[in-house]
Design a protein around this motif. Structure first.
Motif, PDB file in Angstrom:
ATOM      1  N   ASP A 113       4.822  18.848 116.088  1.00  0.00           N
ATOM      2  CA  ASP A 113       4.383  20.247 116.052  1.00  0.00           C
ATOM      3  C   ASP A 113       5.586  21.120 116.065  1.00  0.00           C
ATOM      4  O   ASP A 113       5.547  22.446 116.227  1.00  0.00           O
ATOM      5  CB  ASP A 113       3.604  20.548 117.206  1.00  0.00           C
ATOM      6  CG  ASP A 113       4.223  20.501 118.548  1.00  0.00           C
ATOM      7  OD1 ASP A 113       4.983  19.549 118.834  1.00  0.00           O
ATOM      8  OD2 ASP A 113       4.180  21.499 119.482  1.00  0.00           O
ATOM      9  N   PRO A 143      -1.882  22.678 116.601  1.00  0.00           N
ATOM     10  CA  PRO A 143      -1.605  22.787 117.977  1.00  0.00           C
ATOM     11  C   PRO A 143      -2.503  22.097 118.885  1.00  0.00           C
ATOM     12  O   PRO A 143      -2.460  21.657 119.956  1.00  0.00           O
ATOM     13  CB  PRO A 143      -1.972  24.375 118.217  1.00  0.00           C
ATOM     14  CG  PRO A 143      -1.562  24.846 116.610  1.00  0.00           C
ATOM     15  CD  PRO A 143      -1.958  23.819 115.640  1.00  0.00           C
ATOM     16  N   GLU A 144      -3.994  21.734 118.403  1.00  0.00           N
ATOM     17  CA  GLU A 144      -4.842  21.274 119.328  1.00  0.00           C
ATOM     18  C   GLU A 144      -4.414  19.713 119.635  1.00  0.00           C
ATOM     19  O   GLU A 144      -5.057  19.224 120.443  1.00  0.00           O
ATOM     20  CB  GLU A 144      -6.070  21.405 118.517  1.00  0.00           C
ATOM     21  CG  GLU A 144      -6.314  20.707 117.298  1.00  0.00           C
ATOM     22  CD  GLU A 144      -6.186  21.637 116.359  1.00  0.00           C
ATOM     23  OE1 GLU A 144      -6.618  21.240 115.127  1.00  0.00           O
ATOM     24  OE2 GLU A 144      -5.548  22.589 116.415  1.00  0.00           O
ATOM     25  N   LEU A 145      -3.497  19.159 118.873  1.00  0.00           N
ATOM     26  CA  LEU A 145      -3.054  17.779 118.901  1.00  0.00           C
ATOM     27  C   LEU A 145      -1.800  17.825 119.559  1.00  0.00           C
ATOM     28  O   LEU A 145      -1.078  16.859 119.559  1.00  0.00           O
ATOM     29  CB  LEU A 145      -3.064  16.751 117.909  1.00  0.00           C
ATOM     30  CG  LEU A 145      -4.442  16.809 117.087  1.00  0.00           C
ATOM     31  CD1 LEU A 145      -4.316  16.069 115.796  1.00  0.00           C
ATOM     32  CD2 LEU A 145      -5.254  15.787 117.951  1.00  0.00           C
ATOM     33  N   ASP A 200      -0.893  19.477 122.683  1.00  0.00           N
ATOM     34  CA  ASP A 200      -0.931  19.923 124.148  1.00  0.00           C
ATOM     35  C   ASP A 200      -0.687  18.696 125.100  1.00  0.00           C
ATOM     36  O   ASP A 200      -0.706  17.548 124.710  1.00  0.00           O
ATOM     37  CB  ASP A 200      -2.035  20.717 124.537  1.00  0.00           C
ATOM     38  CG  ASP A 200      -3.459  20.078 124.396  1.00  0.00           C
ATOM     39  OD1 ASP A 200      -3.535  19.015 124.443  1.00  0.00           O
ATOM     40  OD2 ASP A 200      -4.381  20.952 124.385  1.00  0.00           O
ATOM     41  N   ALA A 213      -3.452  15.829 124.701  1.00  0.00           N
ATOM     42  CA  ALA A 213      -3.709  15.191 123.151  1.00  0.00           C
ATOM     43  C   ALA A 213      -3.335  13.644 123.528  1.00  0.00           C
ATOM     44  O   ALA A 213      -2.301  13.363 123.861  1.00  0.00           O
ATOM     45  CB  ALA A 213      -2.749  15.827 122.031  1.00  0.00           C
ATOM     46  N   HIS A 217      -5.179  11.591 113.105  1.00  0.00           N
ATOM     47  CA  HIS A 217      -4.664  12.684 112.050  1.00  0.00           C
ATOM     48  C   HIS A 217      -3.765  12.383 111.170  1.00  0.00           C
ATOM     49  O   HIS A 217      -3.661  12.501 110.044  1.00  0.00           O
ATOM     50  CB  HIS A 217      -4.194  13.777 112.793  1.00  0.00           C
ATOM     51  CG  HIS A 217      -3.642  14.898 112.370  1.00  0.00           C
ATOM     52  ND1 HIS A 217      -2.297  15.058 111.915  1.00  0.00           N
ATOM     53  CD2 HIS A 217      -4.175  15.850 111.845  1.00  0.00           C
ATOM     54  CE1 HIS A 217      -2.036  15.990 111.148  1.00  0.00           C
ATOM     55  NE2 HIS A 217      -2.982  16.685 111.241  1.00  0.00           N
TER      56      HIS A 217
END
Length: 256
Positions: free
Chosen positions: A74, A95-97, A99, A102, A110
Motif C-alpha cells: 500500500d 487500505p482495508e488490507l 492495517d 489484515a 486479493h
C-alpha cells in the motif's frame, strides 16, 4: 546400469522438468505493507547493505522458477524499492488490507484474484515474506518440489523447536513457575514427541485449491524443513539486531 542408461535417465528427467514448467505458470507474491509499528519502515530498512525486501526479491529472481514476481503493498516508497530490485508492483493494496489486522490469506486472495482478473491464471504460487533474508534460491526450488511431490494444497517452511516443547514453563499470577504439561515432568527428552513451528519465511500453494478454502495452514499442508540456524523472527529491534549478527556469521561460514 550402463552409462547410456544413466545419461538417458538424466535427459528424461530434465525434459520432463521443462515440460512441467512450461505447462505451469508460477508466481511469487511478496506482501509488504508500509505501516510496521515495532520496526518502522522495516520492509525497506537497510539490512546487510541493501533494503530488507531486496533480499527476498533477489532470492526469487535467482531461483529462476517464477514467471512473475509481485509485491503487494500500500506504500509507494516500498513499491519504488521493489521495482528497483526487480519485482513488479502492478497494483496498490487497498487500505482495508493494509492495517494491523489484515491477515496474509486475505492479502494473497486479493493478489491472486487481481492476477486472474488481468488474464494471468497461475497454477502455483509462493508467498514469500519481505523480511526473510535467510531464504536462498535453492530453498524456494525445494519448496516448489515439496508442493508438487506431496500433492498437498500448501507447503510451508518449518523448523524444530530448539528445546523440548513439552517441557515448556509458564509464570503464574502468583509469580511461581508451572509446567504446561506436568504429565511430562519426568519424561526423558528423547521420549518426547518432536515438535516443529512455522519458520515464517515462505508458503507454496496450489492456487485453485487454495482459493476454494484460503488457509495457508490446514490439514492438507506439507512441511518444508529449514535448519534452525537460518530461522529468525524479525518483529522487534532486538530481533533485527540478532538477525544482522546471525546473517554476518552465516555469510562468513556459508552454513547450510
Amino acid at each position: 546400469m550402463t552409462k547410456w542408461s544413466v545419461s538417458f535417465g538424466h535427459w528424461l528427467k530434465s525434459w520432463l522438468g521443462r515440460v512441467l514448467d512450461r505447462n505451469m505458470t508460477t508466481v511469487c507474491i511478496i506482501p509488504a505493507r508500509g505501516g510496521s509499528k515495532r520496526i518502522p519502515r522495516k520492509n525497506i530498512r537497510s539490512f546487510a547493505g541493501i533494503p530488507m525486501i531486496a533480499h527476498s526479491i533477489r532470492a526469487a529472481l535467482a531461483s529462476g522458477i517464477f514467471d512473475r514476481i509481485l509485491v503487494s503493498t500500500d506504500d509507494e516508497a516500498i513499491a519504488c524499492v521493489a521495482r528497483d530490485a526487480g519485482a513488479e508492483t502492478p497494483f496498490m493494496r487497498p487500505p482495508e488490507l493494509a492495517d494491523d489486522h489484515a491477515g496474509t490469506d486475505a492479502v494473497l486472495v486479493h493478489a491472486l484474484r487481481w492476477l486472474i482478473g488481468s488474464g494471468c491464471s497461475p497454477e502455483s504460487a509462493c508467498c514469500l515474506y519481505a523480511t526473510a533474508p535467510f531464504v536462498r534460491a535453492e530453498d524456494l526450488v525445494r519448496g516448489r518440489d515439496v508442493l508438487r511431490l506431496s500433492g498437498a494444497c500448501t507447503a510451508f517452511t518449518v523448523t524444530r523447536f530448539p528445546s523440548p516443547l513439552f517441557r515448556a514453563l509458564k509464570i503464574n499470577p502468583d509469580g511461581r513457575l508451572a509446567m504446561f504439561w506436568p504429565e511430562h515432568r519426568t519424561t526423558r527428552s528423547q521420549d518426547l514427541p518432536e515438535a516443529w513451528h512455522d519458520a515464517g519465511q515462505f508458503y507454496w500453494l496450489s492456487v485453485a485449491r487454495y482459493l476454494s478454502a484460503p488457509r495457508l495452514f490446514s490439514d492438507d499442508s506439507a512441511p518444508i524443513s529449514m535448519p534452525r540456524i537460518r530461522v529468525q523472527d524479525i518483529d522487534t529491534p532486538e530481533d533485527w539486531e540478532t538477525a544482522e549478527q546471525l546473517y554476518a556469521v552465516l555469510q562468513q561460514g556459508r552454513v547450510p
